[in-house]
Enzyme design. Structure first.
Site, PDB file in Angstrom:
ATOM      1  N   TYR A   1       0.834  -1.210   0.000  1.00 35.03           N
ATOM      2  CA  TYR A   1       0.000   0.000   0.000  1.00 35.03           C
ATOM      3  C   TYR A   1       0.868   1.259   0.000  1.00 35.03           C
ATOM      4  O   TYR A   1       0.357   2.369  -0.151  1.00 35.03           O
ATOM      5  CB  TYR A   1      -0.950   0.044   1.215  1.00 35.03           C
TER       6      TYR A   1
ATOM      7  N   HIS B   1       0.651 -11.601   2.527  1.00 38.45           N
ATOM      8  CA  HIS B   1      -0.406 -10.873   1.816  1.00 38.45           C
ATOM      9  C   HIS B   1      -1.184 -11.776   0.845  1.00 38.45           C
ATOM     10  O   HIS B   1      -2.414 -11.756   0.828  1.00 38.45           O
ATOM     11  CB  HIS B   1       0.215  -9.687   1.071  1.00 38.45           C
TER      12      HIS B   1
HETATM   13  P1  NAD Z   1     -14.458  -1.313   1.189  1.00 42.21           P
HETATM   14  O1  NAD Z   1     -15.490  -2.372   1.072  1.00 42.21           O
HETATM   15  O2  NAD Z   1     -13.957  -0.897   2.499  1.00 42.21           O
HETATM   16  O3  NAD Z   1     -15.047  -0.074   0.385  1.00 42.21           O
HETATM   17  C1  NAD Z   1     -14.392   1.130   0.351  1.00 42.21           C
HETATM   18  C2  NAD Z   1     -15.264   2.102  -0.453  1.00 42.21           C
HETATM   19  O4  NAD Z   1     -16.495   2.276   0.237  1.00 42.21           O
HETATM   20  C3  NAD Z   1     -14.605   3.461  -0.554  1.00 42.21           C
HETATM   21  O5  NAD Z   1     -14.869   3.969  -1.846  1.00 42.21           O
HETATM   22  C4  NAD Z   1     -15.314   4.279   0.505  1.00 42.21           C
HETATM   23  O6  NAD Z   1     -15.349   5.627   0.196  1.00 42.21           O
HETATM   24  C5  NAD Z   1     -16.703   3.663   0.511  1.00 42.21           C
HETATM   25  N1  NAD Z   1     -17.339   3.798   1.832  1.00 42.21           N
HETATM   26  C6  NAD Z   1     -16.752   3.607   3.044  1.00 42.21           C
HETATM   27  N2  NAD Z   1     -17.648   3.812   4.031  1.00 42.21           N
HETATM   28  C7  NAD Z   1     -18.807   4.152   3.444  1.00 42.21           C
HETATM   29  C8  NAD Z   1     -20.095   4.486   3.932  1.00 42.21           C
HETATM   30  N3  NAD Z   1     -20.354   4.522   5.235  1.00 42.21           N
HETATM   31  N4  NAD Z   1     -21.066   4.782   3.027  1.00 42.21           N
HETATM   32  C9  NAD Z   1     -20.818   4.749   1.705  1.00 42.21           C
HETATM   33  N5  NAD Z   1     -19.620   4.428   1.170  1.00 42.21           N
HETATM   34  C10 NAD Z   1     -18.624   4.144   2.034  1.00 42.21           C
HETATM   35  O7  NAD Z   1     -13.267  -1.810   0.215  1.00 42.21           O
HETATM   36  P2  NAD Z   1     -11.692  -1.759   0.210  1.00 42.21           P
HETATM   37  O8  NAD Z   1     -11.167  -0.403   0.460  1.00 42.21           O
HETATM   38  O9  NAD Z   1     -11.323  -2.479  -1.035  1.00 42.21           O
HETATM   39  O10 NAD Z   1     -11.281  -2.730   1.431  1.00 42.21           O
HETATM   40  C11 NAD Z   1     -11.058  -2.245   2.740  1.00 42.21           C
HETATM   41  C12 NAD Z   1      -9.638  -2.507   3.171  1.00 42.21           C
HETATM   42  O11 NAD Z   1      -9.304  -3.887   3.053  1.00 42.21           O
HETATM   43  C13 NAD Z   1      -8.567  -1.808   2.332  1.00 42.21           C
HETATM   44  O12 NAD Z   1      -8.477  -0.444   2.629  1.00 42.21           O
HETATM   45  C14 NAD Z   1      -7.345  -2.603   2.716  1.00 42.21           C
HETATM   46  O13 NAD Z   1      -6.853  -2.163   3.971  1.00 42.21           O
HETATM   47  C15 NAD Z   1      -7.911  -4.021   2.837  1.00 42.21           C
HETATM   48  N6  NAD Z   1      -7.699  -4.847   1.625  1.00 42.21           N
HETATM   49  C16 NAD Z   1      -6.952  -5.977   1.748  1.00 42.21           C
HETATM   50  C17 NAD Z   1      -6.730  -6.789   0.641  1.00 42.21           C
HETATM   51  C18 NAD Z   1      -5.898  -8.019   0.790  1.00 42.21           C
HETATM   52  O14 NAD Z   1      -5.515  -8.621  -0.225  1.00 42.21           O
HETATM   53  N7  NAD Z   1      -5.580  -8.450   1.994  1.00 42.21           N
HETATM   54  C19 NAD Z   1      -7.270  -6.464  -0.608  1.00 42.21           C
HETATM   55  C20 NAD Z   1      -8.063  -5.309  -0.702  1.00 42.21           C
HETATM   56  C21 NAD Z   1      -8.269  -4.524   0.420  1.00 42.21           C
END
Ligand code: NAD
Length: 275
Positions: free
Chosen positions: A47, A105
């Site tokens: 990240y 990861h």
């Molecule tokens: P998420 O499901 O958290 O969605 C994020 C999106 O939803 C953003 O656009 C945000 O603005 C919106 N959002 C957040 N709160 C909201 C609300 N209350 N109302 C409306 N919209 C809202 O998806 P993500 O960011 O892909 O995943 C979360 C976290 O997971 C990442 O930030 C990262 O830390 C982790 N992640 C890990 C992996 C992995 O391979 N281990 C892969 C992807 C993400």
């Protein structure tokens, strides 16, 4: 058997995702998230924001010992020695001697090295440098291979999970082995999910937002969602899901939105390769 309960028993019900925020934006988001009450912060080498997460924690004024920070080993650092080196670099960027929760990861099975990385992580756990160790995007088979080689199961497996991909089978396997499920993209990246009738009806019934319904669904299923938002209002909203209940039927109906091709990112751990 290695006891990893220390961190896991303390795992908050909801954490904070930081991808793809970087630099000052990430620093500010971490400060406001910690002030909102988040005590589990998710970062990764890939990240490119471990330094910003460390700075945000310092600027928040909250003691590091009160926050569980997760970071993750990237594919390019798989292998025993490479894992140890990568861990030191992560510590340096985070500004900490210890990592609370250290994950592989992705398994990158075609590299054939995740078991060697897992051995190195077991050593880091024994040395007290990682308070708990786990995996991300591992299937049952990957977990079994790592555990068979070392006798140590991951404390958590962080995987894609949301109503379109509810991970029914993998969660049952986790439960059987005492592995915590952490859900990435828990809101389905804020997608069409919020317009699903079952989500909308529950939101109206309970006078909460669709995002709160989805996060409450995770909590009732026992998975730990890590939603990402840079917006302090949404950060608070996403934590504010502890004074209402979905009915068992609502939970089931939301699970029923799942579909075999429900992954939103295309990241099948058996074939996805990420350096
Ligand atoms: P998420 O499901 O958290 O969605 C994020 C999106 O939803 C953003 O656009 C945000 O603005 C919106 N959002 C957040 N709160 C909201 C609300 N209350 N109302 C409306 N919209 C809202 O998806 P993500 O960011 O892909 O995943 C979360 C976290 O997971 C990442 O930030 C990262 O830390 C982790 N992640 C890990 C992996 C992995 O391979 N281990 C892969 C992807 C993400």
């Amino acid at each position: 058997m290695m006891d990893q309960r220390g961190v896991i028993d303390d795992l908050p019900a909801i954490g904070f995702g930081t991808y793809p925020m970087r630099g000052q934006r990430a620093v500010e988001a971490v400060v406001s998230a910690v002030h909102a009450g988040y005590r589990l912060i998710d970062t990764a080498v890939n990240y490119q924001n471990e330094d910003a997460v460390g700075r945000g924690l310092d600027e928040s004024g909250v003691d590091r010992s009160e926050v569980i920070v997760t970071t993750k080993l990237p594919g390019r650092d798989h292998g025993y020695d490479a894992t140890l080196r990568s861990f030191e670099a992560s510590c340096h960027r985070l500004g900490s001697e210890v990592v609370d929760l250290y994950l592989i990861h992705w398994p990158n099975p075609s590299f054939g090295k995740f078991v060697d990385s897992w051995r190195a992580m077991v050593q880091l756990r024994r040395d007290g440098r990682a308070r708990a160790i786990g995996t991300s995007n591992f299937t049952e088979e990957h977990i079994e291979r790592a555990a068979d080689a070392t006798g140590v199961l991951p404390a958590v497996n962080q995987v894609e999970m949301h109503p379109y991909f509810p991970q029914v089978g993998l969660r049952a396997f986790h439960r059987e082995h005492g592995i915590a499920t952490v859900a990435w993209s828990p809101l389905g990246k804020g997608s069409a999910l919020f317009d699903e009738p079952v989500v909308r009806f529950a939101a109206t019934r309970l006078n909460v937002t669709p995002a709160q319904v989805v996060l409450r669904w995770h909590v009732q299923l026992g998975s730990v969602p890590i939603p990402k938002s840079a917006d302090p209002g949404r950060q608070r909203e996403n934590l504010d899901v502890f004074d209402f209940d979905l009915t068992d039927q609502e939970v089931e109906d939301i699970v029923a939105l799942g579909r075999p091709d429900g992954r939103l990112f295309g990241g099948d751990p058996n074939v996805h390769e990420e350096l």
